[in-house]
Design a protein around this motif. Structure first.
Motif, PDB file in Angstrom:
ATOM      1  N   ARG A   1       4.574  13.208   2.404  1.00  0.00           N
ATOM      2  CA  ARG A   1       5.494  12.327   1.691  1.00  0.00           C
ATOM      3  C   ARG A   1       4.867  10.945   1.595  1.00  0.00           C
ATOM      4  NH1 ARG A   1      11.405  10.472   3.879  1.00  0.00           N
ATOM      5  NH2 ARG A   1      11.885   9.105   2.140  1.00  0.00           N
ATOM      6  N   ALA A   2       4.565  10.499   0.386  1.00  0.00           N
ATOM      7  CA  ALA A   2       3.986   9.167   0.178  1.00  0.00           C
ATOM      8  C   ALA A   2       5.110   8.140   0.143  1.00  0.00           C
ATOM      9  CB  ALA A   2       3.200   9.126  -1.118  1.00  0.00           C
ATOM     10  N   ILE A   3       4.881   7.019   0.802  1.00  0.00           N
ATOM     11  CA  ILE A   3       5.883   5.949   0.848  1.00  0.00           C
ATOM     12  C   ILE A   3       5.210   4.606   0.594  1.00  0.00           C
ATOM     13  CG2 ILE A   3       7.472   7.143   2.413  1.00  0.00           C
ATOM     14  CD1 ILE A   3       6.229   5.418   4.688  1.00  0.00           C
TER      15      ILE A   3
ATOM     16  N   GLY B   1      12.306   8.391  18.305  1.00  0.00           N
ATOM     17  CA  GLY B   1      11.296   9.402  18.053  1.00  0.00           C
ATOM     18  C   GLY B   1       9.943   8.802  17.740  1.00  0.00           C
ATOM     19  N   VAL B   2       9.075   9.631  17.178  1.00  0.00           N
ATOM     20  CA  VAL B   2       7.708   9.236  16.850  1.00  0.00           C
ATOM     21  C   VAL B   2       7.491   9.447  15.361  1.00  0.00           C
ATOM     22  CG1 VAL B   2       5.257   9.730  17.251  1.00  0.00           C
ATOM     23  CG2 VAL B   2       6.872   9.871  19.145  1.00  0.00           C
ATOM     24  N   ALA B   3       6.861   8.475  14.734  1.00  0.00           N
ATOM     25  CA  ALA B   3       6.467   8.604  13.326  1.00  0.00           C
ATOM     26  C   ALA B   3       4.949   8.492  13.259  1.00  0.00           C
ATOM     27  CB  ALA B   3       7.117   7.524  12.477  1.00  0.00           C
ATOM     28  N   VAL B   4       4.341   9.410  12.525  1.00  0.00           N
ATOM     29  CA  VAL B   4       2.902   9.406  12.338  1.00  0.00           C
ATOM     30  C   VAL B   4       2.635   9.142  10.860  1.00  0.00           C
ATOM     31  CG1 VAL B   4       0.778  10.751  12.576  1.00  0.00           C
ATOM     32  CG2 VAL B   4       2.642  11.065  14.216  1.00  0.00           C
ATOM     33  N   VAL B   5       1.896   8.062  10.595  1.00  0.00           N
ATOM     34  CA  VAL B   5       1.689   7.613   9.221  1.00  0.00           C
ATOM     35  C   VAL B   5       0.188   7.451   8.979  1.00  0.00           C
ATOM     36  CG1 VAL B   5       2.250   5.833   7.540  1.00  0.00           C
ATOM     37  CG2 VAL B   5       3.897   6.394   9.340  1.00  0.00           C
ATOM     38  N   GLN B   6      -0.276   7.974   7.847  1.00  0.00           N
ATOM     39  CA  GLN B   6      -1.694   7.926   7.495  1.00  0.00           C
ATOM     40  C   GLN B   6      -1.906   6.903   6.386  1.00  0.00           C
ATOM     41  OE1 GLN B   6      -3.384  11.480   5.654  1.00  0.00           O
ATOM     42  NE2 GLN B   6      -4.945  11.437   7.251  1.00  0.00           N
ATOM     43  N   PHE B   7      -2.938   6.079   6.550  1.00  0.00           N
ATOM     44  CA  PHE B   7      -3.298   5.038   5.589  1.00  0.00           C
ATOM     45  C   PHE B   7      -4.730   5.246   5.127  1.00  0.00           C
ATOM     46  CE2 PHE B   7      -0.048   3.119   8.217  1.00  0.00           C
ATOM     47  CZ  PHE B   7       0.677   2.328   7.359  1.00  0.00           C
TER      48      PHE B   7
ATOM     49  N   PHE C   1       8.364  -0.783   6.630  1.00  0.00           N
ATOM     50  CA  PHE C   1       8.730   0.440   5.918  1.00  0.00           C
ATOM     51  C   PHE C   1      10.007   0.199   5.133  1.00  0.00           C
ATOM     52  CE2 PHE C   1       6.240   1.785   9.563  1.00  0.00           C
ATOM     53  CZ  PHE C   1       5.312   2.604   8.955  1.00  0.00           C
ATOM     54  N   PRO C   2      10.167   0.870   4.004  1.00  0.00           N
ATOM     55  CA  PRO C   2      11.350   0.654   3.166  1.00  0.00           C
ATOM     56  C   PRO C   2      12.649   1.099   3.838  1.00  0.00           C
ATOM     57  CG  PRO C   2      10.045   2.475   2.312  1.00  0.00           C
ATOM     58  CD  PRO C   2       9.272   1.877   3.452  1.00  0.00           C
ATOM     59  N   ALA C   3      13.743   0.486   3.412  1.00  0.00           N
ATOM     60  CA  ALA C   3      15.067   0.745   3.981  1.00  0.00           C
ATOM     61  C   ALA C   3      15.461   2.214   3.878  1.00  0.00           C
ATOM     62  CB  ALA C   3      16.109  -0.138   3.296  1.00  0.00           C
TER      63      ALA C   3
ATOM     64  N   VAL D   1       0.842  -1.196   0.000  1.00  0.00           N
ATOM     65  CA  VAL D   1       0.000   0.000   0.000  1.00  0.00           C
ATOM     66  C   VAL D   1       0.882   1.253   0.000  1.00  0.00           C
ATOM     67  CG1 VAL D   1      -1.872  -1.183   1.225  1.00  0.00           C
ATOM     68  CG2 VAL D   1      -0.195   0.118   2.529  1.00  0.00           C
ATOM     69  N   ARG D   2       0.264   2.376  -0.278  1.00  0.00           N
ATOM     70  CA  ARG D   2       0.940   3.669  -0.160  1.00  0.00           C
ATOM     71  C   ARG D   2       0.439   4.310   1.136  1.00  0.00           C
ATOM     72  NH1 ARG D   2       4.955   4.572  -3.449  1.00  0.00           N
ATOM     73  NH2 ARG D   2       4.718   6.810  -3.363  1.00  0.00           N
ATOM     74  N   ALA D   3       1.349   4.888   1.866  1.00  0.00           N
ATOM     75  CA  ALA D   3       0.999   5.589   3.099  1.00  0.00           C
ATOM     76  C   ALA D   3       1.611   6.980   3.043  1.00  0.00           C
ATOM     77  CB  ALA D   3       1.531   4.815   4.305  1.00  0.00           C
ATOM     78  N   ARG D   4       1.177   7.829   3.937  1.00  0.00           N
ATOM     79  CA  ARG D   4       1.693   9.197   3.974  1.00  0.00           C
ATOM     80  C   ARG D   4       2.312   9.468   5.333  1.00  0.00           C
ATOM     81  NH1 ARG D   4      -2.348   8.362   1.166  1.00  0.00           N
ATOM     82  NH2 ARG D   4      -3.994   8.514   2.691  1.00  0.00           N
ATOM     83  N   VAL D   5       3.563   9.892   5.325  1.00  0.00           N
ATOM     84  CA  VAL D   5       4.222  10.290   6.556  1.00  0.00           C
ATOM     85  C   VAL D   5       3.755  11.711   6.871  1.00  0.00           C
ATOM     86  CG1 VAL D   5       6.430  10.739   7.676  1.00  0.00           C
ATOM     87  CG2 VAL D   5       6.214   8.835   6.067  1.00  0.00           C
TER      88      VAL D   5
END
Length: 136
Positions: free
Chosen positions: A40-42, A112-118, A60-62, A28-32
């Motif tokens: 940023r879509a990843i 830290g903290v990462a917030v990712v939207q799906f 998550f990708p390398a 899937v594509r997610a957004r940081v």
């Protein structure tokens, strides 16, 4: 970020041919989410293995890792399911709906903290496949 496995039983790290055939992977594509108004879509991999029926993995990708390796988070499948309906989680992973079509997954680590939207539809599709019979 580092991987976490909260409240999960230990499981073997190798899969047999039988369980590998029934494993689920959804790309899937997610957004940081950051302070920047542009997101940023990843690419993200959602994974489920029948050998660990209570767990899901988000990989998550390398390129996002300071170590240059894939970053895999392991957490209860029930947390992801519940988080699509209402805010849930108190540990390293927290999930909540964001409107009707988005869900947010927040990852906490010593770094830290990462917030990712799906897209909720992508997460629901993945969870349906996790519940589908192994005879697909």
């Amino acid at each position: 970020m580092s991987a976490t496995a909260e409240n999960l039983p230990a499981a073997a790290t190798t899969a047999t041919t039988a369980t590998a055939a029934a494993a689920v992977e959804e790309r899937v594509r997610a957004r940081v989410i950051t302070d920047d108004p542009l997101y940023r879509a990843i690419p993200v991999a959602l994974r489920f293995a029948p050998a660990e029926p209570l767990a899901v993995r988000i990989v998550f990708p390398a390129g996002l890792s300071p170590e240059g390796t894939d970053n895999e988070w392991v957490f209860p499948r029930a947390l992801l399911e519940a988080g699509l309906q209402a805010p849930t989680g108190t540990g390293d992973v927290r999930v909540w709906p964001c409107g009707r079509v988005q869900a947010v997954v927040e990852f906490h680590s010593p770094e830290g903290v990462a917030v990712v939207q799906f897209d909720i539809a992508a997460l629901r599709r993945f969870l349906r496949r996790c519940h589908a019979p192994a005879t697909r």
